[in-house]
Structure formats: structure tokens, C-alpha cells
Design an enzyme around this catalytic site. Structure first.
Site, mmCIF file in Angstrom:
data_model
loop_
_atom_site.group_PDB
_atom_site.id
_atom_site.type_symbol
_atom_site.label_atom_id
_atom_site.label_comp_id
_atom_site.label_asym_id
_atom_site.label_seq_id
_atom_site.Cartn_x
_atom_site.Cartn_y
_atom_site.Cartn_z
ATOM 1 N N ARG A 320 14.640 -14.853 -2.534
ATOM 2 C CA ARG A 320 14.907 -13.426 -2.918
ATOM 3 C C ARG A 320 16.079 -12.998 -2.240
ATOM 4 O O ARG A 320 16.183 -13.139 -1.000
ATOM 5 C CB ARG A 320 13.770 -12.679 -2.825
ATOM 6 C CG ARG A 320 12.543 -12.994 -3.679
ATOM 7 C CD ARG A 320 12.644 -12.657 -5.164
ATOM 8 N NE ARG A 320 11.543 -13.607 -5.909
ATOM 9 C CZ ARG A 320 10.556 -12.784 -6.227
ATOM 10 N NH1 ARG A 320 10.232 -11.765 -5.594
ATOM 11 N NH2 ARG A 320 9.286 -13.472 -6.889
ATOM 12 N N GLU A 322 17.425 -10.074 -1.994
ATOM 13 C CA GLU A 322 17.297 -8.579 -1.534
ATOM 14 C C GLU A 322 17.776 -8.256 -0.200
ATOM 15 O O GLU A 322 17.446 -9.060 0.684
ATOM 16 C CB GLU A 322 15.981 -7.937 -1.961
ATOM 17 C CG GLU A 322 15.602 -7.974 -3.592
ATOM 18 C CD GLU A 322 14.411 -8.862 -3.725
ATOM 19 O OE1 GLU A 322 13.841 -9.500 -2.623
ATOM 20 O OE2 GLU A 322 13.992 -8.502 -4.798
ATOM 21 N N ARG A 328 7.647 -6.916 5.787
ATOM 22 C CA ARG A 328 6.942 -7.713 4.919
ATOM 23 C C ARG A 328 7.734 -8.385 4.038
ATOM 24 O O ARG A 328 7.159 -9.090 3.000
ATOM 25 C CB ARG A 328 5.663 -7.022 4.186
ATOM 26 C CG ARG A 328 6.185 -5.812 3.296
ATOM 27 C CD ARG A 328 5.087 -5.259 2.618
ATOM 28 N NE ARG A 328 5.539 -4.396 1.659
ATOM 29 C CZ ARG A 328 4.712 -3.729 0.706
ATOM 30 N NH1 ARG A 328 3.341 -3.847 0.692
ATOM 31 N NH2 ARG A 328 5.026 -2.757 -0.125
ATOM 32 N N HIS A 329 8.984 -8.499 3.977
ATOM 33 C CA HIS A 329 9.895 -9.333 3.136
ATOM 34 C C HIS A 329 10.810 -10.163 3.733
ATOM 35 O O HIS A 329 11.377 -9.983 4.823
ATOM 36 C CB HIS A 329 10.871 -8.147 2.318
ATOM 37 C CG HIS A 329 10.202 -7.329 1.536
ATOM 38 N ND1 HIS A 329 9.634 -6.069 1.631
ATOM 39 C CD2 HIS A 329 9.775 -7.558 0.102
ATOM 40 C CE1 HIS A 329 9.120 -5.457 0.798
ATOM 41 N NE2 HIS A 329 9.243 -6.400 -0.278
ATOM 42 N N GLU A 471 0.117 -4.755 -0.556
ATOM 43 C CA GLU A 471 -0.022 -5.800 -1.679
ATOM 44 C C GLU A 471 0.322 -7.057 -1.400
ATOM 45 O O GLU A 471 1.229 -7.216 -0.773
ATOM 46 C CB GLU A 471 1.025 -4.998 -2.666
ATOM 47 C CG GLU A 471 1.008 -6.009 -4.047
ATOM 48 C CD GLU A 471 2.216 -6.588 -3.982
ATOM 49 O OE1 GLU A 471 2.265 -7.822 -4.422
ATOM 50 O OE2 GLU A 471 3.325 -6.192 -3.991
ATOM 51 N N SER A 474 0.662 -10.051 -7.455
ATOM 52 C CA SER A 474 1.352 -9.390 -8.644
ATOM 53 C C SER A 474 0.617 -10.325 -9.569
ATOM 54 O O SER A 474 1.214 -11.479 -9.718
ATOM 55 C CB SER A 474 2.632 -8.990 -8.671
ATOM 56 O OG SER A 474 2.944 -7.825 -7.904
ATOM 57 N N ARG A 522 2.603 -13.770 3.457
ATOM 58 C CA ARG A 522 1.949 -12.299 3.701
ATOM 59 C C ARG A 522 0.373 -12.488 3.695
ATOM 60 O O ARG A 522 -0.276 -11.698 4.319
ATOM 61 C CB ARG A 522 2.564 -11.969 2.196
ATOM 62 C CG ARG A 522 2.237 -9.992 2.408
ATOM 63 C CD ARG A 522 2.537 -9.532 1.195
ATOM 64 N NE ARG A 522 4.198 -9.440 1.225
ATOM 65 C CZ ARG A 522 4.770 -8.611 0.339
ATOM 66 N NH1 ARG A 522 4.188 -7.884 -0.595
ATOM 67 N NH2 ARG A 522 6.318 -8.657 0.584
#
Length: 548
Positions: A320, A322, A328-329, A471, A474, A522
Site C-alpha cells: 500500500r 499511502e 497501525r499502517h 479494526e 474487512s 495487526r
């Protein structure tokens, strides 16, 4: 009165001669001084040589010299198989009393009591044992103690000796036995000065705060320093526990799904377009063609379902791009992805999530007590609470709980980080669980390939799963009807041409199906209540870190 020129010449000659005599005297004095210095240096060199010779002679004279020393390179180049057996440090217990064992580990600490006695602590995979060298005739020589006392921390040693059980508990090691050393050999020497000390890296924040209150200053190893020298940082007991638990999570994930009839697949990580329909991808040149790193195995695991695999899963890297700097990323993480046929209802996917994670948590509790204890010593946390049958709430029920607690949430919007945490607290108070499923999310906040609810198209057959108010999963039922998928893409502002190959994969007959994805790092972070995902990534990749 002027002197005759002859007298002047005579004086000049006398003066010159006197000067020469003076210079000669100085030169003679300097020469004697230099000679004295040279003699002193010669005597020092002779004394040093004599001392070295005496030491060498003493070494040669030591009848126990074979019992210690540095192992030569030739001996560790797979020269021969000796048949010796090494006992893991973790297995050293009172039941081995009076047994002679051979162990290999790192020199954790060293403390000399005198020239005749030395205590060392040997560490292997987070477990430690106290070893004692005491000079004894025909068993341990002074030279052996001297050799061992000169070894640097983190050097790798082979130590052989007798197991004894002390009367009082051992506080400086994990194993409640001592090793009376009879042989000690160094396999690999570490640099005398390390960029970070393992003792400092293993210290808890509570220990540091207690020391500060007592007026003592202890070293606090920062996160960046830890990651810069990760190879040292991961030697701490807590990190040993974290990554052994991570291994257990991954293995249990596989074992459970295999027992449920799933097939493990391996999908490409080099793809021709975005796998999530977004722009945050790592782009690269692929033999002259534009390509990117896969954000998800989404397309390929769905294609496997269309290929009649029925139930599939994958454990692999996810990328990813981003610019996210949160706790948490990551830009690269390990994805645990699942896809399966649905017979009637997307709750079948949630059933798999329920059983998978309850069995996983049970497994960790029953089989990883030492690892959890090691983590808890440095990063104290409350054990995870979960129910035998996982709690399921609708998104509307979650919004109502927040509303009753005074938190206003857009019923057609998504939950932000703070509202997720607040809902986690409310669920813990009301249902006594840290683990739950929230489903029937608003369709507007889910990807275009998410199936709308049959009774209200404003909501979707989707779900998120939470641990401790954050979370981790998903999931959803996917749209497998090409016409509906095209309409959903257009409604989400996506150019249908850019996802045509994805839509076309369902034109040859596709069963109803759904799935989910979860980040391995995570899961471990939240199970152990750690405050940063970088603690559970072996060599983390975030927007600012590409090394080591």
C-alpha cells in the site's frame, strides 16, 4: 684602545673553538639521553617479550587448555560431524540435575567475582541460564576463567558442564538451574562495543520510570534506534515472543482453513493495474510496460473461485503506497486472505471468521504462555477477552450504542478511529469481550464490488472485525453478476474500462462468493495490546523506512 688585527683574529678563533666545544658537550649530552631512552625501551621490550613468553609458556603448560578458547575457522567450516548433542536452554530444568549437558548461546552478561570465579548468563532464543566458572584442580584453570572473562557480550559460545539446582530461586535467568562449567569455546566473537545493549533494549517503560523516580538514569532505546539496529533489537525476550506468536498465528490460520476444506493459493504481486481501484500503488516498469505492486490478491482469489476451487486462502505480502504515518499502517504487510463460495448467506463467511479466531485465541492461550509472559514483562497488557461464540452487531446497532453514549455518528458514514475505540470500550463494558463483528455497513463506504443488501440498497452485505476497539478485518459478499458490477463501478465514479478484465472474469458463470482480508502484523499487535505495528513487523516498511 683598538686591538691589533692579529689579536682580533686570535679572539675569534678562541671564541669559535669555545662554541664548538659547547656544541659538542650538548650533542654528547643529547646522545647519552637518547641512549638511555633506547636502553629503557629495550628493557621494556625485553620485559614485554619475557611476559608474553611466560604467558605463552603458561598457556602451553595449562593441561586444561583444550577445554577453552576460540574455535578456529577450519573447525566450523563443516569439517566433520562429531555426533555431539546440544540441549536447548529452554529445556534446562531441575530434572536434569547432575547431568552433563552441552549448550550453545550468546553471552548475555558476565560478572567476575575474583580471578578464580566468574558468573556468566547464556541466552538462547529468549531463554537464559546462569553458568559458573570456579577454579578447581583438574577441572577449571585460572587461564580458563581469564579467557571467559575477556569475552564480549553477544558472542556465541559452546558451554559444557554439570546441571546443579541451587537452594534459592534464580532471579537473573529464566531457567531455575545452574551450569557448572567444564568447557567453554567461542564460536563467534561480537564487537566489544555494540550500538545498542540488549539489556537496555529489553527494559520496560515501568522500569525506566521507577529508576528515574529513584534518581537513577537508565538508557531508553527509541523506536528509530531499534529499527536501525533491528538485528540486535529482535534478540530481546519480548521480540522473541512476538515473532514466535506471529509464527503461531500464521500456522494456525493455515491449519484451520485446510481443515475446513480450503486450498492455499499463490497469486501474482506484479500486476498491470490497481487491485483496489485506488491510486495509492507502487508503480514500476515491467519490461517496458507500466505495472504496480499488488494492493491485494482480491481479483485473483475471486478468479480462483470462478475456477471452481470452492474455498481458497493465501498468506503473502500486500503493498500500500499511502502516506500513512499512524501506529497501525505499513506500506508492506503480510496479508491473510480468504475467499469462499456462499450457498445462501454472507453470514457463512462470518461463521468462518468466528471459528477461526476463537480457535486461534484458544491456541495462543494454551500453547504460548512463555511467549506471552515474555512480552508482558516489557509491554504489560491485559489478556484478550473473547466469547466462545463471537458477538455480532449490525452497523446500526453500533451507531445506536455510540449515540446513547453521546457520540454522534453519520448513519450512512464510516466510523473513524476514535469512534471505533469508543465502540470497543462500550462493547467491552456491555458484553465483556474485546473481539466482535460489526456487519451491514453502509454501501457508500464500501468498495464497488461489495454486494448491496437485498432489503435496503443503502446498506451492504459486508462486515468489519475488531480487537480492542481497532479494526483488523474487512470482509463482504462480492458482486458476481457482471451487469450489477458494471453499474456499481459507474456509481462509484470508476471508469468501467479500467476494470473490464475484472468484470469479464464473471461472464463465464460465477458462484455467489465472499471473503475477507486481515493483516498478520495487526492481529499480533492487537492481541498483545502493543502500541505500534512496527513492533510486530520484522523489518517494517513505512513511508520513511526502506532499510534495513
Amino acid at each position: 684602545m683598538e686591538l691589533p688585527s692579529e689579536s682580533m683574529s686570535s679572539l675569534q678563533i678562541d671564541s669559535s673553538a669555545a662554541g664548538d666545544e659547547s656544541k659538542a658537550a650538548v650533542s654528547k649530552k643529547a646522545a647519552k639521553k637518547e641512549a638511555a631512552k633506547a636502553e629503557k625501551l629495550r628493557r621494556q621490550q625485553e620485559a614485554a617479550a619475557a611476559a608474553a613468553a611466560a604467558a605463552a609458556a603458561a598457556e602451553e603448560a595449562d593441561p586444561l587448555s583444550d577445554n577453552y578458547g576460540d574455535v578456529p575457522l577450519s573447525e566450523i567450516q563443516s569439517k566433520a560431524v562429531s555426533g555431539r548433542s546440544w540441549t536447548p536452554v529452554v529445556q534446562l530444568g531441575p530434572e536434569l540435575k547432575d547431568r552433563r549437558v552441552l549448550v550453545r548461546g550468546r553471552l548475555h552478561t558476565s560478572r567476575a567475582v575474583s580471578k578464580n570465579m566468574l558468573f556468566i548468563v547464556l541466552r538462547e532464543k529468549g531463554f537464559t541460564v546462569q553458568c559458573i566458572l570456579t577454579v578447581k584442580a583438574d577441572l577449571v584453570s585460572k587461564q580458563m576463567v581469564k579467557f571467559a572473562s575477556g569475552l564480549s557480550k553477544e558472542s556465541i559460545l559452546d558451554v559444557e558442564g554439570l546441571i546443579t539446582v541451587p537452594e534459592n530461586p534464580i532471579t537473573g535467568a529464566t531457567q531455575q538451574v545452574e551450569l557448572q562449567v567444564r568447557m567453554i569455546h567461542c564460536i563467534s566473537r561480537a564487537f566489544p562495543t555494540l550500538p545498542i545493549n540488549i539489556e537496555d533494549a529489553a527494559r520496560s517503560e515501568a522500569d525506566i520510570e521507577r529508576a528515574e523516580k529513584a534518581g537513577e538514569k537508565l538508557v531508553r532505546v527509541g523506536q528509530d534506534t531499534r529499527l536501525n539496529y533491528r538485528v540486535l533489537d529482535i534478540r530481546t525476550p519480548a521480540n522473541a515472543g512476538i515473532f514466535r506468536i506471529q509464527s503461531q498465528v500464521s500456522n494456525k490460520f493455515k491449519d484451520f482453513l485446510l481443515s475446513e476444506g480450503f486450498i492455499e493459493i499463490h497469486t501474482p504481486k506484479l500486476i498491470g493495474g490497481s487491485s483496489e481501484g485506488g491510486s495509492a500503488v507502487f508503480k514500476l516498469d515491467y519490461k517496458g510496460q507500466p505495472a504496480c505492486l499488488a494492493q491485494s490478491p482480491q481479483l485473483y482469489k475471486q478468479m480462483a473461485i470462478c475456477g471452481d476451487f470452492g474455498r481458497v486462502f493465501e498468506v503473502g505480502p500486500v503493498f500500500r503506497a499511502e502516506d500513512s504515518y499512524t501506529h497501525r499502517h505499513l506500506c508492506e504487510f503480510t496479508g491473510l486472505d480468504v475467499e469462499m463460495e456462499i450457498k445462501e448467506h454472507y453470514s457463512e463467511v462470518m461463521d468462518i471468521v468466528d471459528r477461526l479466531f476463537v480457535q486461534l485465541f484458544d491456541h495462543l492461550k494454551q500453547n504460548c504462555d512463555k511467549e506471552l509472559e515474555a512480552i508482558g514483562r516489557q509491554y504489560p497488557f491485559e489478556p484478550l477477552k473473547y466469547l466462545p461464540k463471537t458477538l455480532r452487531l449490525t452497523f446500526q446497532e453500533g451507531v445506536q450504542m455510540l449515540k446513547e453514549a453521546g457520540v454522534e455518528i453519520d448513519p450512512q458514514g464510516d466510523l473513524n478511529t476514535e469512534s471505533e475505540r469508543k465502540l470497543g470500550q462500550l462493547v467491552r463494558q456491555k458484553y465483556d469481550t474485546d473481539f466482535y463483528i460489526l456487519h451491514r455497513y453502509p454501501l457508500a463506504v464500501r468498495p464497488f464490488y461489495t454486494m448491496p443488501c437485498f432489503d435496503d440498497p443503502a446498506y451492504s452485505n459486508s462486515f468489519d472485525v475488531f480487537i480492542r476497539g481497532e479494526e483488523i478485518i474487512s470482509g463482504a459478499q462480492r458482486v458476481h453478476v457482471p451487469e450489477l458490477l458494471s453499474a456499481r463501478a459507474e456509481a462509484c465514479g470508476i471508469n468501467v474500462d479500467t476494470v473490464s478484465s475484472y468484470i469479464d472474469s464473471f461472464r463465464y458463470g460465477a458462484p455467489p462468493h465472499g471473503g475477507f482480508g486481515v493483516g498478520l502484523e495487526r492481529v499480533v499487535m492487537l492481541s498483545c495490546a502493543l502500541n505500534n505495528i512496527r513492533k510486530t513487523s520484522l523489518f517494517p516498511r513505512d513511508p520513511q523506512r526502506l532499510f534495513p
